[in-house]
Design an enzyme around this catalytic site. Structure first.
Site, PDB file in Angstrom:
ATOM      1  N   TYR A 106      -7.363   2.552  -7.566  1.00  0.00           N
ATOM      2  CA  TYR A 106      -7.022   3.956  -7.286  1.00  0.00           C
ATOM      3  C   TYR A 106      -7.783   4.913  -8.206  1.00  0.00           C
ATOM      4  CZ  TYR A 106      -3.349   1.685  -4.641  1.00  0.00           C
ATOM      5  OH  TYR A 106      -2.673   0.877  -3.758  1.00  0.00           O
ATOM      6  N   ASP A 168       2.366  -6.463  -9.065  1.00  0.00           N
ATOM      7  CA  ASP A 168       1.675  -7.755  -9.078  1.00  0.00           C
ATOM      8  C   ASP A 168       1.072  -8.083 -10.438  1.00  0.00           C
ATOM      9  OD1 ASP A 168       2.063  -8.803  -6.541  1.00  0.00           O
ATOM     10  OD2 ASP A 168       0.485  -7.577  -5.667  1.00  0.00           O
ATOM     11  N   HIS A 415     -12.354  -3.364  -6.319  1.00  0.00           N
ATOM     12  CA  HIS A 415     -11.607  -3.252  -5.067  1.00  0.00           C
ATOM     13  C   HIS A 415     -11.049  -1.857  -4.886  1.00  0.00           C
ATOM     14  CE1 HIS A 415      -7.482  -3.324  -6.808  1.00  0.00           C
ATOM     15  NE2 HIS A 415      -8.122  -3.912  -7.791  1.00  0.00           N
ATOM     16  N   TYR A 496      -0.028   6.093   1.397  1.00  0.00           N
ATOM     17  CA  TYR A 496       1.052   6.355   0.423  1.00  0.00           C
ATOM     18  C   TYR A 496       0.471   6.710  -0.939  1.00  0.00           C
ATOM     19  CZ  TYR A 496       1.268   2.315  -2.836  1.00  0.00           C
ATOM     20  OH  TYR A 496       1.028   1.413  -3.851  1.00  0.00           O
TER      21      TYR A 496
HETATM   22  P1  FAD Z   1      -1.982   4.908 -15.270  1.00  0.00           P
HETATM   23  O1  FAD Z   1      -3.383   4.614 -14.903  1.00  0.00           O
HETATM   24  O2  FAD Z   1      -1.687   5.182 -16.687  1.00  0.00           O
HETATM   25  O3  FAD Z   1      -1.397   6.099 -14.406  1.00  0.00           O
HETATM   26  C1  FAD Z   1      -1.667   6.271 -13.066  1.00  0.00           C
HETATM   27  C2  FAD Z   1      -1.955   7.739 -12.796  1.00  0.00           C
HETATM   28  O4  FAD Z   1      -0.759   8.510 -12.970  1.00  0.00           O
HETATM   29  C3  FAD Z   1      -2.962   8.348 -13.756  1.00  0.00           C
HETATM   30  O5  FAD Z   1      -4.255   8.243 -13.238  1.00  0.00           O
HETATM   31  C4  FAD Z   1      -2.510   9.782 -13.907  1.00  0.00           C
HETATM   32  O6  FAD Z   1      -3.096  10.585 -12.926  1.00  0.00           O
HETATM   33  C5  FAD Z   1      -1.027   9.726 -13.688  1.00  0.00           C
HETATM   34  N1  FAD Z   1      -0.300   9.654 -14.959  1.00  0.00           N
HETATM   35  C6  FAD Z   1      -0.152   8.556 -15.722  1.00  0.00           C
HETATM   36  N2  FAD Z   1       0.602   8.818 -16.782  1.00  0.00           N
HETATM   37  C7  FAD Z   1       0.931  10.113 -16.708  1.00  0.00           C
HETATM   38  C8  FAD Z   1       1.748  10.951 -17.527  1.00  0.00           C
HETATM   39  N3  FAD Z   1       2.363  10.464 -18.598  1.00  0.00           N
HETATM   40  N4  FAD Z   1       1.902  12.241 -17.157  1.00  0.00           N
HETATM   41  C9  FAD Z   1       1.307  12.711 -16.028  1.00  0.00           C
HETATM   42  N5  FAD Z   1       0.543  11.951 -15.222  1.00  0.00           N
HETATM   43  C10 FAD Z   1       0.358  10.656 -15.557  1.00  0.00           C
HETATM   44  N6  FAD Z   1       0.020  -1.316  -8.085  1.00  0.00           N
HETATM   45  C11 FAD Z   1       1.279  -1.360  -7.631  1.00  0.00           C
HETATM   46  O7  FAD Z   1       1.972  -0.350  -7.645  1.00  0.00           O
HETATM   47  N7  FAD Z   1       1.809  -2.518  -7.154  1.00  0.00           N
HETATM   48  C12 FAD Z   1       1.104  -3.676  -7.135  1.00  0.00           C
HETATM   49  O8  FAD Z   1       1.622  -4.709  -6.741  1.00  0.00           O
HETATM   50  C13 FAD Z   1      -0.241  -3.644  -7.606  1.00  0.00           C
HETATM   51  N8  FAD Z   1      -1.005  -4.759  -7.555  1.00  0.00           N
HETATM   52  C14 FAD Z   1      -2.267  -4.726  -8.062  1.00  0.00           C
HETATM   53  C15 FAD Z   1      -3.021  -5.908  -8.032  1.00  0.00           C
HETATM   54  C16 FAD Z   1      -4.309  -5.930  -8.551  1.00  0.00           C
HETATM   55  C17 FAD Z   1      -5.108  -7.200  -8.518  1.00  0.00           C
HETATM   56  C18 FAD Z   1      -4.844  -4.750  -9.141  1.00  0.00           C
HETATM   57  C19 FAD Z   1      -6.197  -4.770  -9.793  1.00  0.00           C
HETATM   58  C20 FAD Z   1      -4.115  -3.569  -9.145  1.00  0.00           C
HETATM   59  C21 FAD Z   1      -2.813  -3.533  -8.603  1.00  0.00           C
HETATM   60  N9  FAD Z   1      -2.037  -2.365  -8.595  1.00  0.00           N
HETATM   61  C22 FAD Z   1      -0.756  -2.411  -8.104  1.00  0.00           C
HETATM   62  C23 FAD Z   1      -2.605  -1.062  -9.011  1.00  0.00           C
HETATM   63  C24 FAD Z   1      -2.437  -0.717 -10.521  1.00  0.00           C
HETATM   64  O9  FAD Z   1      -3.025  -1.715 -11.314  1.00  0.00           O
HETATM   65  C25 FAD Z   1      -1.000  -0.518 -10.948  1.00  0.00           C
HETATM   66  O10 FAD Z   1      -0.336   0.406 -10.120  1.00  0.00           O
HETATM   67  C26 FAD Z   1      -0.896  -0.021 -12.392  1.00  0.00           C
HETATM   68  O11 FAD Z   1       0.431  -0.153 -12.844  1.00  0.00           O
HETATM   69  C27 FAD Z   1      -1.327   1.445 -12.550  1.00  0.00           C
HETATM   70  O12 FAD Z   1      -1.886   1.622 -13.788  1.00  0.00           O
HETATM   71  P2  FAD Z   1      -1.071   2.224 -15.027  1.00  0.00           P
HETATM   72  O13 FAD Z   1       0.320   1.775 -14.932  1.00  0.00           O
HETATM   73  O14 FAD Z   1      -1.842   1.871 -16.237  1.00  0.00           O
HETATM   74  O15 FAD Z   1      -1.057   3.762 -14.713  1.00  0.00           O
END
Ligand code: FAD
Length: 553
Positions: A106, A168, A415, A496
C-alpha cells in the site's frame, strides 16, 4: 536489491529552496536534538521486512525516487509531535506520519508528496500503556507491533486468558494497521471496529499559538476518562474517530484496542474444492454460515495457485514461460503437494470447547460437502512446515511471518493489491474473479485471488507479485490494477484500501452525487489543516494549497 545512490539528490519538498529547507532542518534539530532528525540525502537502502526503510517504499510501483522523504524525524513524546507540527506550519513543509511503516503493498513507509518529512512515531513512542486483563482492553502508542503486544501478554503470563488479533504478518503496528483499516483473522479481525479511543494531535496551530491535542470517546471526559476510555468507544456527541482513519486530518499518538478472551479451545480446518466454477455455489454456502457466526472468523478462500506460491519457491521452479502460468502446470505441481490438485482452498477456525466446536464443524461439513469433489484435509496428515499451521497460528492470535514467502514468487519480489469489497454473493465473486483474470491475462500476470469473508461483505485480495527492478513489469502491474479498479467500480465494487499511487483514482470512484463525499473531505481538510502540511494527497484528499495543481495521479 543493493543500496542505490540517489540520482535526483536530496528530495527537497516543492515550494521551498534547498537552503531554506536545510535551515529549517537545523531549526528542527535544535528543537528536538540532532540525533532525532535525519536527512535522506545519500542512497536508497531497501533492507527487508524486518529492517525495512522508513524513507520510501521498498516495493516501489513507480520510480523509486518519486514517493520519497527528504528527512525523518523521531518524536519521543506528544509534546515533540506538537513541536514538529508547529515547525511544519511555520516553514510550510509537508509531513507524513507513520507508526512503523510496514504498509507493504500500500506504499510501505513512503510519503505521497516527494520530499515530505516523515514522522517516524514508532521508533521512540512505542510503549504499551495499559493491558487490562479484566476488561480485555489495551492502550498503545504508535510503535507497538502485533509481535510486541503478544510478547507482553505472554510475559505477563496472560496468554491463556487473552488473545490479540494479528494480520498475516505480525511486524506491523497496531495503530498504523488499524488506522488504515487493516484486517486480521480471528473473530476480532475488523481492527477498526475493535478499537476504542484515540488521542490525536491536529495539524494546525490555534489562535493561542498551541497545537491542539484531543481524545475521542470517553477519553474526552475532563479527568481524562481513563477508566472507561477503552470500554466504550463513543462517549457523547458526534463520533469523530472515523475521520482519522484512512485520512490526513490528524496524527494519532495513542489508541485503545479491545482484546479477545481465550475461547477455551480452537480447531483449524481446511477444505479443498476441485473446480474454479465451484466458487459461486461455495460463496452462497458460506454467506449464511458466516452471517449466523457458524463460520466464526475472517477466513480465507484462496486460489490453488496461491497455495503453491506461499511455499516460498520462485515461480521459475514451476514454469519459466511468459504470461500467466497455464492451469495444467499449476495442477501438475499442486498434485505433488499435501493439498493436492484443487482450484480453491478454504482455511477456517472453529472456537470454543470441543463439544461446541463439534456441533459447528458438523454443520459446516454437511454444507461444504454439497459441492461435488469437496475434500476435508485432516490436519494430522500435514507436516509442521505446511502453510496450514501458519493460518492456525494467526487465527488463534499468534503473530507469524510465513505469509511473506509468496513475495519470493518473483526475483526482487514486490507486490500490490487489488482489494475490492462486495456482498458475500456467488455472482459477485464470479464477476470480480472474471474481470481480474481478464486484466491479468492482458498484462501477462499470474492471478492469485483470496476472498476474505467478513460478516456481511467480503474483501477480495489479489496480490500482483512483480519484480521491483523490472520497469516493464511494474508498468504492467500498474495498468492491470488501474483497469481492474475502473472495471470493478463500474459494477459497484469499491476498493477498501489502496496503494499511494492509486489513491486519487480510487477516491475518484467514490463520486456519487457530483463527488459530494470528496467535497466534504476537502472542507474538513481545509478547516483542520489550513496550511496543508499533513500528508497531502493521502487517500486522494489534497489540501487547498495543492488541490487541482497537477498533483493527482
Ligand atoms: P504504518 O505503515 O505505520 O501505517 C499505515 C498508514 O497509516 C501510514 O502510511 C500512514 O498514512 C497512516 N498512519 C500510521 N500511523 C499513523 C498515526 N499515528 N497517525 C496518523 N496516521 C498514521 N495488512 C492487513 O491489514 N492484513 C493482512 O493480512 C496483511 N497481510 C500482508 C501480507 C504480506 C505478505 C504483506 C507484505 C503485507 C500484508 N499486509 C496486511 C499489509 C501491511 O503489511 C499491514 O497492514 C501492516 O500492518 C501495515 O503497516 P504498519 O502497521 O507498519 O502501518
Amino acid at each position: 536489491q543493493d543500496d542505490i545512490p540517489l540520482e535526483r539528490g536530496l528530495p527537497v519538498p516543492q515550494g521551498i529552496s534547498k537552503s531554506a529547507f536545510l535551515a529549517a532542518i537545523d531549526e528542527l534539530r535544535t528543537l528536538l536534538g540532532k540525533e532525532h532528525v535525519q536527512l535522506n540525502d545519500t542512497q536508497i537502502s531497501n533492507g527487508w521486512y524486518m529492517e525495512h526503510p522508513n524513507t520510501h517504499d521498498m516495493m516501489p510501483l513507480l520510480d523509486s525516487e518519486e514517493f520519497i522523504a527528504s528527512a525523518v524525524v523521531y518524536p519521543g513524546s506528544v509534546d515533540d509531535v506538537k513541536i514538529i507540527v508547529k515547525w511544519a506550519n511555520k516553514n510550510l513543509i509537508p509531513l507524513f506520519p507513520i507508526s512503523i511503516g510496514r504498509n507493504l503493498g500500500y506504499g510501505g513507509s513512503a510519503p505521497r508528496v516527494r520530499g515530505s518529512v516523515t514522522i517516524d512515531l514508532g521508533r521512540r513512542m512505542n510503549r504499551i500503556l495499559n493491558i487490562n486483563a479484566d476488561d480485555f482492553t489495551c492502550l498503545v502508542e504508535p510503535g507497538v507491533t502485533f509481535y510486541a503486544l503478544h510478547e507482553e501478554i505472554v510475559r505477563r503470563g496472560l496468554e491463556d486468558k487473552i488473545w490479540i488479533d494479528t494480520p498475516d504478518l505480525g511486524g506491523g503496528s497496531v495503530v498504523g494497521n488499524t488506522l488504515d483499516r487493516g484486517v486480521g483473522y480471528t473473530p476480532y479481525g475488523d481492527h477498526w471496529a475493535c478499537h476504542s479511543g484515540l488521542e490525536v494531535v491536529l495539524p494546525s496551530v490555534g489562535d493561542d499559538n498551541e497545537v491542539p491535542v484531543f481524545r475521542t470517546g470517553m477519553g474526552a471526559l475532563g479527568v481524562g476518562g481513563e477508566n472507561t476510555w477503552q470500554c466504550f468507544p463513543y462517549g457523547f456527541g458526534p463520533f469523530s474517530d472515523g475521520i482519522f482513519s484512512q485520512s490526513n486530518f490528524g496524527i494519532v499518538t495513542k489508541m485503545g484496542m479491545t482484546l479477545m478472551p481465550n475461547p477455551g479451545g480452537h480447531e483449524s480446518f481446511m477444505y479443498t474444492f476441485q473446480n474454479e466454477s465451484d466458487l459461486a455455489p461455495l460463496i452462497e454456502i458460506i454467506r449464511p454460515l458466516r452471517i449466523s457466526n457458524i463460520l466464526e472468523n475472517v477466513a480465507q478462500l484462496r486460489h490453488g495457485l496461491q497455495t503453491l506460491s506461499v511455499k516460498g519457491q520462485p515461480r521459475t521452479k514451476y514454469y519459466s514461460g511468459k504470461g500467466p502460468m497455464p492451469p495444467d502446470i499449476v495442477s501438475k505441481h499442486l498434485r505433488e503437494t499435501k493439498t493436492g490438485d484443487c482450484a480453491w482452498v478454504y482455511y477456517g477456525m472453529s472456537y470454543g470447547p470441543q463439544h461446541i466446536r463439534a456441533h459447528k464443524l458438523a454443520l459446516i461439513d454437511s454444507e461444504f460437502q454439497k459441492i461435488p469433489g469437496c475434500k476435508k484435509i485432516d490436519p494430522a496428515t500435514l507436516p509442521a512446515d505446511e502453510y496450514f499451521w501458519s493460518r492456525d497460528k494467526i487465527a488463534s492470535g499468534t503473530p507469524d511471518m510465513e505469509e511473506l514467502k509468496w513475495v519470493n514468487w518473483m526475483p526482487n519480489g514486490a507486490h500490490i493489491a487489488f482489494s475490492p469489497v462486495s456482498p458475500i454473493r456467488g455472482p459477485d465473486a464470479e464477476r470480480l474473479f472474471a474481470l481480474a483474470r481478464k486484466r491479468h491475462e492482458e498484462q501477462g500476470l499470474d492471478v492469485m485471488p483470496a476472498f476474505c469473508v467478513g460478516l456481511r461483505e467480503m474483501h477480495l485480495i489479489i496480490e500482483i507479485v512483480y519484480d521491483a527492478t523490472d520497469a516493464d513489469m511494474r508498468k504492467r502491474a500498474e495498468r492491470c490494477l488501474r483497469d481492474m479498479i475502473d472495471d470493478a467500480a463500474a459494477f459497484g465494487y469499491g476498493e477498501y484500501r489502496t496503494h499511494l499511487a492509486l489513491m486519487d483514482q480510487v477516491a475518484g470512484t467514490y463520486n456519487w452525487n457530483d463527488n459530494a463525499l470528496m467535497k466534504f473531505n476537502n472542507k474538513i481538510k481545509d478547516a483542520l489543516d489550513p496550511n496543508g502540511i499533513l500528508a497531502p494527497g493521502r487517500c486522494g484528499i489534497w489540501p487547498k494549497r495543492y488541490r487541482n495543481r497537477g498533483w493527482e495521479l
